[in-house]
Design an enzyme around this catalytic site. Structure first.
Site, PDB file in Angstrom:
ATOM      1  N   HIS A  28       0.831  -1.203   0.000  1.00  0.00           N
ATOM      2  CA  HIS A  28       0.000   0.000   0.000  1.00  0.00           C
ATOM      3  C   HIS A  28       0.875   1.267   0.000  1.00  0.00           C
ATOM      4  O   HIS A  28       0.593   2.225  -0.717  1.00  0.00           O
ATOM      5  CB  HIS A  28      -0.899   0.033   1.247  1.00  0.00           C
ATOM      6  N   LYS A  52     -16.139  -8.663   2.839  1.00  0.00           N
ATOM      7  CA  LYS A  52     -15.105  -9.028   3.820  1.00  0.00           C
ATOM      8  C   LYS A  52     -15.511  -8.642   5.241  1.00  0.00           C
ATOM      9  O   LYS A  52     -16.090  -7.571   5.448  1.00  0.00           O
ATOM     10  CB  LYS A  52     -13.784  -8.300   3.515  1.00  0.00           C
ATOM     11  N   ARG A 101      -1.319  -5.508  -8.833  1.00  0.00           N
ATOM     12  CA  ARG A 101      -0.196  -6.434  -8.704  1.00  0.00           C
ATOM     13  C   ARG A 101      -0.177  -7.433  -9.853  1.00  0.00           C
ATOM     14  O   ARG A 101       0.826  -8.040 -10.147  1.00  0.00           O
ATOM     15  CB  ARG A 101      -0.282  -7.204  -7.375  1.00  0.00           C
ATOM     16  N   SER A 138      -2.940  -7.920   2.032  1.00  0.00           N
ATOM     17  CA  SER A 138      -3.385  -7.943   3.437  1.00  0.00           C
ATOM     18  C   SER A 138      -3.909  -9.318   3.827  1.00  0.00           C
ATOM     19  O   SER A 138      -3.666  -9.795   4.945  1.00  0.00           O
ATOM     20  CB  SER A 138      -4.478  -6.900   3.661  1.00  0.00           C
TER      21      SER A 138
HETATM   22  O1  PNS Z   1      -9.060  -3.292  -0.301  1.00  0.00           O
HETATM   23  P1  PNS Z   1     -10.369  -3.703  -0.901  1.00  0.00           P
HETATM   24  O2  PNS Z   1     -11.171  -4.532   0.091  1.00  0.00           O
HETATM   25  O3  PNS Z   1     -10.229  -4.416  -2.222  1.00  0.00           O
HETATM   26  O4  PNS Z   1     -11.173  -2.348  -1.200  1.00  0.00           O
HETATM   27  C1  PNS Z   1     -12.495  -2.373  -1.712  1.00  0.00           C
HETATM   28  C2  PNS Z   1     -13.222  -1.099  -1.292  1.00  0.00           C
HETATM   29  C3  PNS Z   1     -13.268  -1.007   0.238  1.00  0.00           C
HETATM   30  C4  PNS Z   1     -12.474   0.111  -1.848  1.00  0.00           C
HETATM   31  C5  PNS Z   1     -14.672  -1.135  -1.871  1.00  0.00           C
HETATM   32  O5  PNS Z   1     -15.345  -2.237  -1.341  1.00  0.00           O
HETATM   33  C6  PNS Z   1     -15.437   0.161  -1.600  1.00  0.00           C
HETATM   34  O6  PNS Z   1     -15.289   1.115  -2.336  1.00  0.00           O
HETATM   35  N1  PNS Z   1     -16.257   0.184  -0.502  1.00  0.00           N
HETATM   36  C7  PNS Z   1     -17.009   1.364  -0.100  1.00  0.00           C
HETATM   37  C8  PNS Z   1     -18.512   1.210  -0.440  1.00  0.00           C
HETATM   38  C9  PNS Z   1     -18.722   1.436  -1.934  1.00  0.00           C
HETATM   39  O7  PNS Z   1     -18.539   2.517  -2.457  1.00  0.00           O
HETATM   40  N2  PNS Z   1     -19.100   0.357  -2.627  1.00  0.00           N
HETATM   41  C10 PNS Z   1     -19.260   0.356  -4.071  1.00  0.00           C
HETATM   42  C11 PNS Z   1     -17.929   0.040  -4.733  1.00  0.00           C
HETATM   43  S1  PNS Z   1     -18.026   0.037  -6.499  1.00  0.00           S
END
Ligand code: PNS
Length: 175
Positions: A28, A52, A101, A138
């Site tokens: 990150h 998650k 990645r 992670s």
């Molecule tokens: O590190 P991650 O878990 O791959 O990140 C995913 C994350 C947290 C960025 C995504 O789930 C997110 O944007 N969550 C916030 C709620 C939201 O906007 N959901 C619609 C995403 S298109």
């Protein structure tokens, strides 16, 4: 022409780097540093992923991320209370930035980038991470720690003890 670190400055001002950061890793931080090459400000945005259940509380993830970026001017860490695009709108963000990645990341990220663009028009900029950190995720960090492996080299200082505390595992350093 080789474009130096200041070439992109003034073209993008605020980049939001969203994720679960459960926990923040050296991968990150690599993305944050790369984003700082073209953005004046990078907001590390800690959000909920509907798919998650986090190991670390939002408070712990914020604290660890803030500690990890404190030496980087122009970087701040915030929690995303709801939709990422609403957070971006409130933060006056120009772009979302994400690290790739490999192909699996691309497959996971593309629908999110398209959905976010559909919702408000915001673009997602992808940066290719350091290949030396391509294995640093992670989820793998948590798995190694869960099985009492050493994660010290994979995460910023202070993160390994916090992860081990949350897991109830003891070992945090190489013996
Ligand atoms: O590190 P991650 O878990 O791959 O990140 C995913 C994350 C947290 C960025 C995504 O789930 C997110 O944007 N969550 C916030 C709620 C939201 O906007 N959901 C619609 C995403 S298109």
């Amino acid at each position: 022409m080789v474009r130096g670190p200041s070439y992109y400055r003034g073209r993008v001002t605020i980049a939001v780097f969203p994720g679960s950061f459960d926990p923040i890793t050296r991968g990150h931080l690599d993305v944050v540093r790369r984003a700082l090459r073209f953005a004046d400000e990078v907001v590390v945005a800690i959000a909920s992923n509907a798919g998650k259940v986090p190991l670390l509380s939002i408070e712990t993830r914020l604290e660890l991320a803030r500690e990890a970026v404190q030496h980087l001017p122009g970087v701040r860490v915030e929690a995303v209370p709801g939709l990422l695009v609403e957070f971006c709108r409130a933060a006056d963000a120009d772009v979302i930035v994400k690290g790739l990645r490999g192909g699996a990341d691309y497959d996971a990220e593309m629908p999110m980038a398209l959905m976010n663009r559909h919702l408000t028009g915001i673009e997602t900029v992808f940066v290719i991470g350091d290949p030396a950190l391509a294995h640093v995720a992670s989820s793998l960090v948590r798995d190694v720690a869960r099985n009492s492996g050493d994660i010290e080299d994979l995460v910023p200082p202070g993160v390994a003890p916090a992860v081990c505390r949350a897991l109830g595992t003891a070992r945090t350093t190489k013996e």
